[in-house]
Design an enzyme around this catalytic site. Sequence first.
Site, PDB file in Angstrom:
ATOM      1  N   ARG A  57       0.836  -1.213   0.000  1.00 16.60           N
ATOM      2  CA  ARG A  57       0.000   0.000   0.000  1.00 16.60           C
ATOM      3  C   ARG A  57       0.866   1.257   0.000  1.00 16.60           C
ATOM      4  O   ARG A  57       0.547   2.251  -0.630  1.00 16.60           O
ATOM      5  CB  ARG A  57      -0.948  -0.032   1.215  1.00 16.60           C
ATOM      6  N   ASN A  90      -8.044   8.104   6.941  1.00 17.32           N
ATOM      7  CA  ASN A  90      -7.200   7.533   5.892  1.00 17.32           C
ATOM      8  C   ASN A  90      -5.725   7.642   6.257  1.00 17.32           C
ATOM      9  O   ASN A  90      -5.309   8.586   6.929  1.00 17.32           O
ATOM     10  CB  ASN A  90      -7.448   8.255   4.554  1.00 17.32           C
ATOM     11  N   HIS A 107      -5.843   7.685  12.324  1.00 13.50           N
ATOM     12  CA  HIS A 107      -5.449   6.266  12.221  1.00 13.50           C
ATOM     13  C   HIS A 107      -4.003   6.126  11.783  1.00 13.50           C
ATOM     14  O   HIS A 107      -3.595   5.053  11.342  1.00 13.50           O
ATOM     15  CB  HIS A 107      -6.373   5.527  11.239  1.00 13.50           C
ATOM     16  N   CYS A 134      16.108   0.680  13.813  1.00 12.87           N
ATOM     17  CA  CYS A 134      15.488   1.981  14.074  1.00 12.87           C
ATOM     18  C   CYS A 134      16.550   3.071  13.919  1.00 12.87           C
ATOM     19  O   CYS A 134      17.643   2.960  14.502  1.00 12.87           O
ATOM     20  CB  CYS A 134      14.933   1.997  15.502  1.00 12.87           C
ATOM     21  N   THR A 175     -17.225   7.857   4.344  1.00 11.16           N
ATOM     22  CA  THR A 175     -16.988   6.882   5.420  1.00 11.16           C
ATOM     23  C   THR A 175     -18.273   6.113   5.685  1.00 11.16           C
ATOM     24  O   THR A 175     -19.365   6.665   5.667  1.00 11.16           O
ATOM     25  CB  THR A 175     -16.449   7.549   6.704  1.00 11.16           C
ATOM     26  N   SER A 176     -18.114   4.800   5.935  1.00 11.86           N
ATOM     27  CA  SER A 176     -19.296   3.931   6.082  1.00 11.86           C
ATOM     28  C   SER A 176     -19.864   3.977   7.494  1.00 11.86           C
ATOM     29  O   SER A 176     -20.911   3.394   7.772  1.00 11.86           O
ATOM     30  CB  SER A 176     -18.916   2.475   5.751  1.00 11.86           C
ATOM     31  N   LEU A 201     -21.370   7.967  -1.114  1.00 15.04           N
ATOM     32  CA  LEU A 201     -21.951   7.343  -2.311  1.00 15.04           C
ATOM     33  C   LEU A 201     -23.290   6.708  -1.973  1.00 15.04           C
ATOM     34  O   LEU A 201     -24.183   6.616  -2.802  1.00 15.04           O
ATOM     35  CB  LEU A 201     -20.955   6.287  -2.816  1.00 15.04           C
TER      36      LEU A 201
HETATM   37  N1  APR Z   1     -17.338   8.941  -3.322  1.00 12.88           N
HETATM   38  C1  APR Z   1     -17.904   9.026  -2.087  1.00 12.88           C
HETATM   39  N2  APR Z   1     -18.046   7.965  -1.244  1.00 12.88           N
HETATM   40  C2  APR Z   1     -17.564   6.787  -1.678  1.00 12.88           C
HETATM   41  C3  APR Z   1     -16.953   6.618  -2.944  1.00 12.88           C
HETATM   42  C4  APR Z   1     -16.848   7.770  -3.774  1.00 12.88           C
HETATM   43  N3  APR Z   1     -16.291   7.716  -4.992  1.00 12.88           N
HETATM   44  N4  APR Z   1     -16.587   5.316  -3.073  1.00 12.88           N
HETATM   45  C5  APR Z   1     -16.958   4.698  -1.930  1.00 12.88           C
HETATM   46  N5  APR Z   1     -17.548   5.568  -1.099  1.00 12.88           N
HETATM   47  C6  APR Z   1     -18.093   5.332   0.239  1.00 12.88           C
HETATM   48  C7  APR Z   1     -18.703   3.951   0.423  1.00 12.88           C
HETATM   49  O1  APR Z   1     -20.067   3.986   0.058  1.00 12.88           O
HETATM   50  C8  APR Z   1     -18.521   3.729   1.927  1.00 12.88           C
HETATM   51  O2  APR Z   1     -19.626   4.249   2.655  1.00 12.88           O
HETATM   52  O3  APR Z   1     -17.016   5.402   1.141  1.00 12.88           O
HETATM   53  C9  APR Z   1     -17.278   4.556   2.272  1.00 12.88           C
HETATM   54  C10 APR Z   1     -16.055   3.701   2.531  1.00 12.88           C
HETATM   55  O4  APR Z   1     -16.309   2.942   3.684  1.00 12.88           O
HETATM   56  P1  APR Z   1     -15.178   1.954   4.238  1.00 12.88           P
HETATM   57  O5  APR Z   1     -14.607   1.168   3.110  1.00 12.88           O
HETATM   58  O6  APR Z   1     -15.770   1.258   5.420  1.00 12.88           O
HETATM   59  O7  APR Z   1     -14.010   2.942   4.719  1.00 12.88           O
HETATM   60  P2  APR Z   1     -13.955   3.811   6.039  1.00 12.88           P
HETATM   61  O8  APR Z   1     -15.312   4.236   6.478  1.00 12.88           O
HETATM   62  O9  APR Z   1     -12.949   4.871   5.807  1.00 12.88           O
HETATM   63  O10 APR Z   1     -13.356   2.762   7.118  1.00 12.88           O
HETATM   64  C11 APR Z   1     -13.030   3.291   8.398  1.00 12.88           C
HETATM   65  O11 APR Z   1     -12.077   1.155   8.990  1.00 12.88           O
HETATM   66  O12 APR Z   1     -10.807  -0.662   8.466  1.00 12.88           O
HETATM   67  C12 APR Z   1     -10.795   0.526   9.129  1.00 12.88           C
HETATM   68  O13 APR Z   1      -8.881   1.780   9.563  1.00 12.88           O
HETATM   69  C13 APR Z   1      -9.776   1.472   8.551  1.00 12.88           C
HETATM   70  O14 APR Z   1      -9.872   3.877   8.455  1.00 12.88           O
HETATM   71  C14 APR Z   1     -10.579   2.690   8.132  1.00 12.88           C
HETATM   72  C15 APR Z   1     -11.847   2.558   8.951  1.00 12.88           C
END
Ligand code: APR
Length: 233
Positions: A57, A90, A107, A134, A175-176, A201
């Site tokens: 990554r 992120n 994070h 280190c 964010t979900s 989204l």
């Molecule tokens: N534009 C806007 N939203 C989007 C897009 C886009 N192009 N593509 C995806 N999404 C939305 C999805 O619908 C979802 O709701 O972004 C969200 C991504 O959700 P996750 O994949 O769960 O990511 P996140 O919410 O950042 O996860 C939080 O979980 O695993 C841990 O540490 C990790 O920081 C991360 C945390």
Amino acid sequence: MAGSIVILTGAGVSAESGVDTFRDKHGIWSNSDYREVATPEGFSAKSDLVHTFYNQRREGLAKVVPNAAHVALARLEREHSGEVTLVTQNIDDLHERAGSKNLIHMHGELAKALCSRCGTRHDWRETLSTQVPCPACGKTGGMRPDVVWFGEMPYHMERIYEALRECDLFIAIGTSGNVYPAAQFVQEAGRAGAHTVELNLEPSETVSDFDEVIYGPASRVVPEYVERVLRAK
Ligand code: APR
């Protein structure tokens, strides 16, 4: 016109830059088991597997660039008269590359390494392994990605809650709402009397906590919303 603004971003804000999200179809957690690669236990059991997961990554950072959403958020910070605090879940560096300054990586960061022997942090863009000594204490065996794993305490929480308690506008983007404590920031902001908005989204797990929701790809809805905030008198 909103006074102080707190923004929370998740993987969705970087999706259109080509950075994988976690829980979408074919997301990161559909290909890797988070217990193996994103927990302290996983690291002590198979540190090489964890380093490979983050090395891939980290190498990917050189292949992606900020998208219009990152650029719009940096513009908001520059042009808005009140305080703008950007909290991101992120670990990519796209917000800073787009020009955001008042930025909190709760994070951690892919481009940083942490020595678990002496606690020092180092900018890190190369391959990392436990064989790497280190730069501060010289010991090997302790270097890890400076990333917050499940079960660990996110960074800068006091500073984040302080900003939430003061904010007039809270915007969650991409964010979900699955992971705490970030998923309950909207409630904290609401308690402070802020107007809360979700730009995503699709509806997140915490959609019912928001005053306003706007759906669409971040590269379109974020610049549009930033324009609206900057125009508001
Ligand atoms: N534009 C806007 N939203 C989007 C897009 C886009 N192009 N593509 C995806 N999404 C939305 C999805 O619908 C979802 O709701 O972004 C969200 C991504 O959700 P996750 O994949 O769960 O990511 P996140 O919410 O950042 O996860 C939080 O979980 O695993 C841990 O540490 C990790 O920081 C991360 C945390």
